[in-house]
Design a protein around this motif. Structure first.
Motif, PDB file in Angstrom:
ATOM      1  N   VAL A 212      10.181  32.039 -47.424  1.00  0.00           N
ATOM      2  CA  VAL A 212       9.287  33.206 -47.401  1.00  0.00           C
ATOM      3  C   VAL A 212      10.125  34.466 -47.584  1.00  0.00           C
ATOM      4  CG1 VAL A 212       7.744  34.587 -45.938  1.00  0.00           C
ATOM      5  CG2 VAL A 212       7.570  32.087 -45.931  1.00  0.00           C
ATOM      6  N   TYR A 213       9.603  35.382 -48.401  1.00  0.00           N
ATOM      7  CA  TYR A 213      10.243  36.680 -48.582  1.00  0.00           C
ATOM      8  C   TYR A 213       9.205  37.751 -48.242  1.00  0.00           C
ATOM      9  CZ  TYR A 213      14.353  34.593 -50.681  1.00  0.00           C
ATOM     10  OH  TYR A 213      15.506  33.867 -50.874  1.00  0.00           O
ATOM     11  N   GLY A 214       9.166  38.122 -46.964  1.00  0.00           N
ATOM     12  CA  GLY A 214       8.146  39.039 -46.482  1.00  0.00           C
ATOM     13  C   GLY A 214       7.533  38.493 -45.212  1.00  0.00           C
ATOM     14  N   ASP A 215       6.327  38.950 -44.891  1.00  0.00           N
ATOM     15  CA  ASP A 215       5.663  38.536 -43.651  1.00  0.00           C
ATOM     16  C   ASP A 215       4.339  37.854 -43.960  1.00  0.00           C
ATOM     17  OD1 ASP A 215       4.590  38.192 -41.161  1.00  0.00           O
ATOM     18  OD2 ASP A 215       4.887  40.252 -40.499  1.00  0.00           O
ATOM     19  N   ALA A 216       4.370  36.523 -43.987  1.00  0.00           N
ATOM     20  CA  ALA A 216       3.161  35.756 -44.298  1.00  0.00           C
ATOM     21  C   ALA A 216       2.175  35.736 -43.137  1.00  0.00           C
ATOM     22  CB  ALA A 216       3.537  34.325 -44.674  1.00  0.00           C
ATOM     23  N   THR A 217       2.634  36.054 -41.939  1.00  0.00           N
ATOM     24  CA  THR A 217       1.758  35.962 -40.760  1.00  0.00           C
ATOM     25  C   THR A 217       0.652  37.006 -40.773  1.00  0.00           C
ATOM     26  OG1 THR A 217       3.061  37.459 -39.335  1.00  0.00           O
ATOM     27  CG2 THR A 217       3.718  35.132 -39.412  1.00  0.00           C
ATOM     28  N   LYS A 218       0.818  38.069 -41.546  1.00  0.00           N
ATOM     29  CA  LYS A 218      -0.170  39.144 -41.584  1.00  0.00           C
ATOM     30  C   LYS A 218      -1.225  38.929 -42.679  1.00  0.00           C
ATOM     31  CE  LYS A 218       1.881  41.530 -38.358  1.00  0.00           C
ATOM     32  NZ  LYS A 218       1.269  41.671 -37.014  1.00  0.00           N
ATOM     33  N   ALA A 219      -1.168  37.815 -43.352  1.00  0.00           N
ATOM     34  CA  ALA A 219      -2.113  37.547 -44.447  1.00  0.00           C
ATOM     35  C   ALA A 219      -3.513  37.300 -43.906  1.00  0.00           C
ATOM     36  CB  ALA A 219      -1.650  36.338 -45.246  1.00  0.00           C
ATOM     37  N   SER A 220      -4.519  37.633 -44.726  1.00  0.00           N
ATOM     38  CA  SER A 220      -5.906  37.353 -44.354  1.00  0.00           C
ATOM     39  C   SER A 220      -6.746  37.139 -45.606  1.00  0.00           C
ATOM     40  CB  SER A 220      -6.502  38.493 -43.526  1.00  0.00           C
ATOM     41  OG  SER A 220      -6.791  39.613 -44.331  1.00  0.00           O
ATOM     42  N   LYS A 221      -7.819  36.398 -45.444  1.00  0.00           N
ATOM     43  CA  LYS A 221      -8.744  36.159 -46.553  1.00  0.00           C
ATOM     44  C   LYS A 221      -9.378  37.464 -47.007  1.00  0.00           C
ATOM     45  CE  LYS A 221     -12.796  33.411 -47.846  1.00  0.00           C
ATOM     46  NZ  LYS A 221     -13.756  32.365 -47.411  1.00  0.00           N
ATOM     47  N   GLU A 222      -9.698  38.329 -46.069  1.00  0.00           N
ATOM     48  CA  GLU A 222     -10.338  39.608 -46.405  1.00  0.00           C
ATOM     49  C   GLU A 222      -9.440  40.457 -47.302  1.00  0.00           C
ATOM     50  OE1 GLU A 222     -12.426  43.450 -44.182  1.00  0.00           O
ATOM     51  OE2 GLU A 222     -11.054  42.161 -43.057  1.00  0.00           O
ATOM     52  N   LYS A 223      -8.164  40.537 -46.962  1.00  0.00           N
ATOM     53  CA  LYS A 223      -7.225  41.282 -47.812  1.00  0.00           C
ATOM     54  C   LYS A 223      -7.152  40.658 -49.198  1.00  0.00           C
ATOM     55  CE  LYS A 223      -4.182  42.508 -43.940  1.00  0.00           C
ATOM     56  NZ  LYS A 223      -2.906  42.158 -43.268  1.00  0.00           N
TER      57      LYS A 223
END
Length: 249
Positions: A212-223
């Motif tokens: 991972v290059y970044g922060d995948a934990t902040k991902a969401s379907k809405e975004k």
């Protein structure tokens, strides 16, 4: 244009393909890659994203959707199991062969929709060479206005401008293929960038432990859904603008 069913070439008969070319002589080629995207995403992320966007563009425009190109230039991940990498000039050659093929039976414009950053060079040079060799314009698209859209819709920064298995790609996958995303395995990782990175053969595969290059934990379907709509709207406009040039010839 009004929404319609995507015109997927592989499900057509020869007669249906001929009719589709007559109705709107534009073909879309999704270009992806088969490579690692962390522990929470499948190897086919770049294929799924390019294909998902291309399907929506076909629905909106009536363009013919070609089978997705599943391999790209993935040299940096070559030692990780599952990776399939083509040489850069081979990616370019396949694009050119596709253009030559569809041009023979009346397609007037080829649209490349890319899901893998490393393919951008191949797309650009294939389009340039085709301009001098073949009477068919090629436009190549890769997340238009990416940085501005990420800044507006993502909470976390990219890793030095790159997107890979991060909040951005994970959000798009949650919007398009949520069943393939395991958020319980999502992590945040911003590897140190060596001084010689980009100036030597130091590669991404050597830097990140998770992939991972970044922060995948902040991902969401809405975004993902919001960003997806913006990209599809912009790409549709670009296709229509390019096609005006075809019609004026």
């Amino acid at each position: 244009m009004s929404m319609q069913k995507a015109k997927e070439l592989i499900y057509m008969t020869r007669d249906e393909a001929s009719k589709a070319v007559e109705e709107f002589p534009v073909a879309i080629l999704p270009i992806g890659a088969t490579e690692q995207h962390g522990h929470h995403l499948p190897l086919g992320v770049d294929i799924f994203l390019a294909e998902g966007i291309s399907q929506k563009l076909s629905e909106r425009t009536g363009a013919i959707l070609l089978p997705s190109m599943p391999f790209g230039y993935s040299w940096v991940w070559r030692d990780i199991p599952g990776t399939i990498s083509l040489q850069q000039h081979h990616v370019e050659a396949v694009i050119k062969d596709v253009a030559y093929s569809v041009a023979r039976y009346g397609v007037k414009m080829l649209v490349l929709v890319n899901g893998h950053d490393a393919n951008n060079t191949s797309m650009k040079y294939a389009a340039r060479e085709l301009m001098d060799e073949l009477d068919i314009p090629v436009i190549y698209l890769f997340y238009p206005n990416l940085n501005e859209i990420m800044e507006e819709h993502c909470e976390t920064p990219s890793w030095h401008g790159m997107v890979h298995a991060c909040e951005f790609e994970t959000s798009l996958m949650l919007a398009l293929k949520p069943e393939l995303v395991d958020m319980s395995k999502a992590v945040s990782e911003y590897p140190c960038k060596p001084m010689l990175y980009g100036k030597s053969t130091i590669s991404l595969g050597d830097l990140s432990k998770s992939g991972v290059y970044g922060d995948a934990t902040k991902a969401s379907k809405e975004k993902g859904e919001k960003m997806l709509k913006i990209f599809v709207d912009e790409m549709e406009q670009l296709i229509q603008e390019a096609y005006k040039g075809v019609c004026s010839q």
